[in-house]
Design a protein around this motif. Structure first.
Motif, PDB file in Angstrom:
ATOM      1  N   UNK A 231     -94.410-100.343 -44.787  1.00  0.00           N
ATOM      2  CA  UNK A 231     -94.954 -98.996 -44.618  1.00  0.00           C
ATOM      3  C   UNK A 231     -94.579 -98.112 -45.796  1.00  0.00           C
ATOM      4  N   UNK A 232     -93.302 -98.143 -46.177  1.00  0.00           N
ATOM      5  CA  UNK A 232     -92.845 -97.318 -47.303  1.00  0.00           C
ATOM      6  C   UNK A 232     -93.509 -97.760 -48.602  1.00  0.00           C
ATOM      7  N   UNK A 233     -93.652 -99.069 -48.790  1.00  0.00           N
ATOM      8  CA  UNK A 233     -94.302 -99.581 -50.002  1.00  0.00           C
ATOM      9  C   UNK A 233     -95.747 -99.121 -50.080  1.00  0.00           C
ATOM     10  N   UNK A 234     -96.457 -99.212 -48.954  1.00  0.00           N
ATOM     11  CA  UNK A 234     -97.855 -98.775 -48.927  1.00  0.00           C
ATOM     12  C   UNK A 234     -97.951 -97.274 -49.223  1.00  0.00           C
ATOM     13  N   UNK A 235     -97.032 -96.503 -48.667  1.00  0.00           N
ATOM     14  CA  UNK A 235     -97.071 -95.058 -48.905  1.00  0.00           C
ATOM     15  C   UNK A 235     -96.848 -94.737 -50.376  1.00  0.00           C
TER      16      UNK A 235
ATOM     17  N   UNK B  70    -101.563 -89.131 -46.067  1.00  0.00           N
ATOM     18  CA  UNK B  70    -100.789 -89.051 -44.835  1.00  0.00           C
ATOM     19  C   UNK B  70     -99.416 -89.703 -44.984  1.00  0.00           C
ATOM     20  N   UNK B  71     -98.384 -88.988 -44.592  1.00  0.00           N
ATOM     21  CA  UNK B  71     -97.025 -89.514 -44.671  1.00  0.00           C
ATOM     22  C   UNK B  71     -96.722 -90.348 -43.423  1.00  0.00           C
ATOM     23  N   UNK B  72     -95.644 -91.113 -43.482  1.00  0.00           N
ATOM     24  CA  UNK B  72     -95.204 -91.904 -42.346  1.00  0.00           C
ATOM     25  C   UNK B  72     -93.850 -91.399 -41.867  1.00  0.00           C
ATOM     26  N   UNK B  73     -93.784 -91.102 -40.587  1.00  0.00           N
ATOM     27  CA  UNK B  73     -92.495 -90.808 -39.954  1.00  0.00           C
ATOM     28  C   UNK B  73     -91.921 -92.142 -39.484  1.00  0.00           C
TER      29      UNK B  73
ATOM     30  N   UNK C 248     -95.053 -83.206 -37.967  1.00  0.00           N
ATOM     31  CA  UNK C 248     -96.512 -83.114 -37.880  1.00  0.00           C
ATOM     32  C   UNK C 248     -96.966 -81.661 -37.958  1.00  0.00           C
ATOM     33  N   UNK C 249     -96.246 -80.788 -37.271  1.00  0.00           N
ATOM     34  CA  UNK C 249     -96.593 -79.367 -37.320  1.00  0.00           C
ATOM     35  C   UNK C 249     -96.407 -78.802 -38.734  1.00  0.00           C
ATOM     36  N   UNK C 250     -95.321 -79.184 -39.380  1.00  0.00           N
ATOM     37  CA  UNK C 250     -95.077 -78.683 -40.738  1.00  0.00           C
ATOM     38  C   UNK C 250     -96.119 -79.217 -41.719  1.00  0.00           C
ATOM     39  N   UNK C 251     -96.585 -80.442 -41.494  1.00  0.00           N
ATOM     40  CA  UNK C 251     -97.621 -81.021 -42.360  1.00  0.00           C
ATOM     41  C   UNK C 251     -98.917 -80.214 -42.256  1.00  0.00           C
ATOM     42  N   UNK C 252     -99.338 -79.888 -41.054  1.00  0.00           N
ATOM     43  CA  UNK C 252    -100.582 -79.130 -40.888  1.00  0.00           C
ATOM     44  C   UNK C 252    -100.412 -77.688 -41.355  1.00  0.00           C
TER      45      UNK C 252
ATOM     46  N   UNK D   8     -98.732 -82.237 -55.264  1.00  0.00           N
ATOM     47  CA  UNK D   8     -98.449 -83.573 -54.776  1.00  0.00           C
ATOM     48  C   UNK D   8     -96.954 -83.812 -54.621  1.00  0.00           C
ATOM     49  N   UNK D   9     -96.200 -83.277 -55.548  1.00  0.00           N
ATOM     50  CA  UNK D   9     -94.745 -83.449 -55.488  1.00  0.00           C
ATOM     51  C   UNK D   9     -94.111 -82.561 -54.428  1.00  0.00           C
ATOM     52  N   UNK D  10     -94.824 -81.506 -54.033  1.00  0.00           N
ATOM     53  CA  UNK D  10     -94.257 -80.535 -53.080  1.00  0.00           C
ATOM     54  C   UNK D  10     -94.686 -80.799 -51.643  1.00  0.00           C
ATOM     55  N   UNK D  11     -95.364 -81.911 -51.382  1.00  0.00           N
ATOM     56  CA  UNK D  11     -95.796 -82.203 -50.018  1.00  0.00           C
ATOM     57  C   UNK D  11     -94.577 -82.394 -49.109  1.00  0.00           C
ATOM     58  N   UNK D  12     -94.695 -81.995 -47.844  1.00  0.00           N
ATOM     59  CA  UNK D  12     -93.564 -82.183 -46.909  1.00  0.00           C
ATOM     60  C   UNK D  12     -93.130 -83.647 -46.863  1.00  0.00           C
ATOM     61  N   UNK D  13     -91.828 -83.860 -46.788  1.00  0.00           N
ATOM     62  CA  UNK D  13     -91.262 -85.207 -46.749  1.00  0.00           C
ATOM     63  C   UNK D  13     -90.542 -85.432 -45.420  1.00  0.00           C
ATOM     64  N   UNK D  14     -90.611 -86.668 -44.954  1.00  0.00           N
ATOM     65  CA  UNK D  14     -89.981 -87.036 -43.696  1.00  0.00           C
ATOM     66  C   UNK D  14     -88.508 -87.340 -43.901  1.00  0.00           C
TER      67      UNK D  14
END
Length: 489
Positions: free
Chosen positions: A59-63, A102-105, A419-423, A441-447
């Protein structure tokens, strides 16, 4: 000063009993069977933990690969070298919030996850976070073979909870009755040896043999092949696990001693112990589960699905005008280009984003009630579980392994926050038609997974160990008192 005579007599009985049981093959046979089952259970636990580890790595590799691809594509788009349809254009914030970035939790395995499969075969260990409704990505998880989920995995906790008491019964059902039936108990008691000392020596030999196989083997394997299990906190959890297993085994030995103290025959003792095991390990957990379902009925997924369909239909009607808008970019490709930091978000994509938000707003009360009902069920299990030794030890084993329901509930709660913070991050960008930049892109929310405090696990496990020791002390006192005045013929 206490005389050393009782102690020397006790150890004499221990050595004699161990010698007899080795010569007749009882201890080697039980030890071999137990070692085989412990090994098989641990192998299943390690296989399941490794499977989940590989899954998270993929999952992390795909992301990461997706992020790299988005970065390259965005640079090409911003340089005017490439124009894509809206759904594949990372400069479009609606596309980036959805399928593109889309990020992965993810829920990492606990260091001691191999000790118990627990709830890990029922609950997902990752979610893909987009602007989709929570119902779409949190309640539609695909699960494995239904038969495996019904019967459960043959893991180490299964061996401890179900199999270990049976082996204890096989070793201890005739602690005193065999001596009485062979006529040797009267001869032993004619010497300066009490029945209490004889009983204690016999229990000690059997308990030591059982624990010598059950405890060191899995812990040694974990320390050898899983480096993450070598930390100080994990070593303390291993110590708690050892104490829990030891107290559970001792509980069954004390029950066997109490049954033997009644002076019945070996066959009667075996039947009584088998009946006790059936009630405490099989019948009582099922009965308590029925009580929980009656007192606090399970949430209705049918109601959730029906409500979601109705709310989704309402959202489609609410944003009907946006959904019916034409794809202008088909006749005007220039609309896909970034101009002065802005990009035109197609009406249908905007409607899709807004509709999913509206679905969550409408379904949230039902989801909250859904979670509250599950929490109420767990609280009832915590209370009523103290009536069943099997539930007590199983819940504690899962807590140590990090595969208990509380950890998965915490994961779900943290996922909802993310999920709420992402939206919330994308909502103003979609509303104002702001184009994505390289810095965005670098500032997107991170899990970031926040692990449950170790003190909570230690308290839950410690309270169960203490309860077992209290039961052992109570039943042991009664067993010793009855043995001291029981019949010797």
């Amino acid at each position: 000063m206490i005389s050393s005579q009782p102690r020397s007599t006790f150890w004499l009985i221990v050595r004699h009993e161990a010698r007899i049981m080795f010569r007749d093959g009882t201890l080697p046979l039980v030890a071999a069977v137990l070692a085989l089952m412990v090994g098989c259970g641990l192998f299943v636990g390690l296989a399941q933990a490794s499977l989940r580890d590989r899954m998270l790595v993929d999952v992390v590799k795909h992301e990461r690969e997706t992020q790299t691809e988005n970065r390259q594509t965005l640079n090409s788009v911003l340089a005017g070298k490439e124009a894509l349809v809206p759904f594949s254009n990372p400069a479009n914030p609606a596309a980036l919030a959805g399928t593109l970035a889309g990020r992965h939790a993810t829920l990492p395995n606990a260091a001691l996850a191999a000790l118990s499969v627990g709830q890990s075969d029922l609950m997902p260990n990752y979610y893909r976070i987009t602007y989709l409704s929570k119902v779409q990505f949190m309640y539609d998880t695909e699960i494995e073979n239904p038969w495996n989920l019904l019967s459960g995995h043959f893991d180490l906790s299964f061996v401890i909870v179900f199999v270990l008491p049976l082996l204890v019964i096989a070793l201890a059902y005739n602690l005193l009755s065999a001596e009485r039936e062979q006529g040797t108990l009267r001869m032993l008691c004619s010497q300066p040896i009490s029945v209490v000392t004889i009983l204690g020596g016999k229990v000690f030999v059997r308990l030591l043999a059982v624990l010598a196989v059950t405890i060191p083997l899995p812990l040694a394997v974990l320390l050898l092949i899983r480096p993450e299990a070598r930390g100080a906190e994990q070593v303390m959890l291993m110590l708690s696990w050892s104490m829990l297993v030891g107290s559970y085994a001792l509980f069954w030995f004390v029950l066997a001693a109490l049954v033997n103290a009644a002076g019945r025959s070996s066959s009667a003792n075996a039947l009584i112990m088998a009946a006790i095991w059936t009630v405490l390990v099989l019948i009582l957990p099922v009965a308590l589960n029925l009580v929980v379902n009656v007192v606090s009925p399970a949430p209705s997924r049918t109601e959730l699905a029906s409500r979601t369909r109705v709310v989704t239909a309402d959202a489609l009607l609410e944003y009907e005008n946006l959904y019916s808008a034409d794809y202008r970019y088909a006749s005007d490709p220039e609309s896909l280009q970034v101009k002065d930091g802005h990009i035109e978000v197609p009406a249908r994509m905007r409607a899709f984003f807004l509709a999913k938000q509206r679905v969550d707003e409408q379904v949230e009360p039902l989801l909250t009630r859904f979670d509250q009902q599950l929490l109420q069920q767990q609280k009832l299990v915590d209370v009523l579980g103290f009536l069943s030794p099997a539930i007590l030890v199983n819940e504690a084993l899962n807590a140590i392994a990090g595969t208990d329901s509380r950890r998965f509930v915490a994961f779900k709660t943290q996922t909802e926050v993310f999920h709420n913070s992402w939206r919330e991050h994308f909502a103003p960008r979609i509303k104002d038609n702001l184009a994505t930049t390289a810095d965005d892109l670098e500032a997107l929310p991170r899990w970031h997974w926040i692990e449950l405090p170790a003190s909570d696990v230690n308290w839950r496990v410690g309270s169960r160990i203490l309860l077992f020791l209290i039961l052992v002390a109570g039943f042991g006192t009664v067993a010793l008192a009855r043995s001291a005045r029981g019949p010797v013929i």
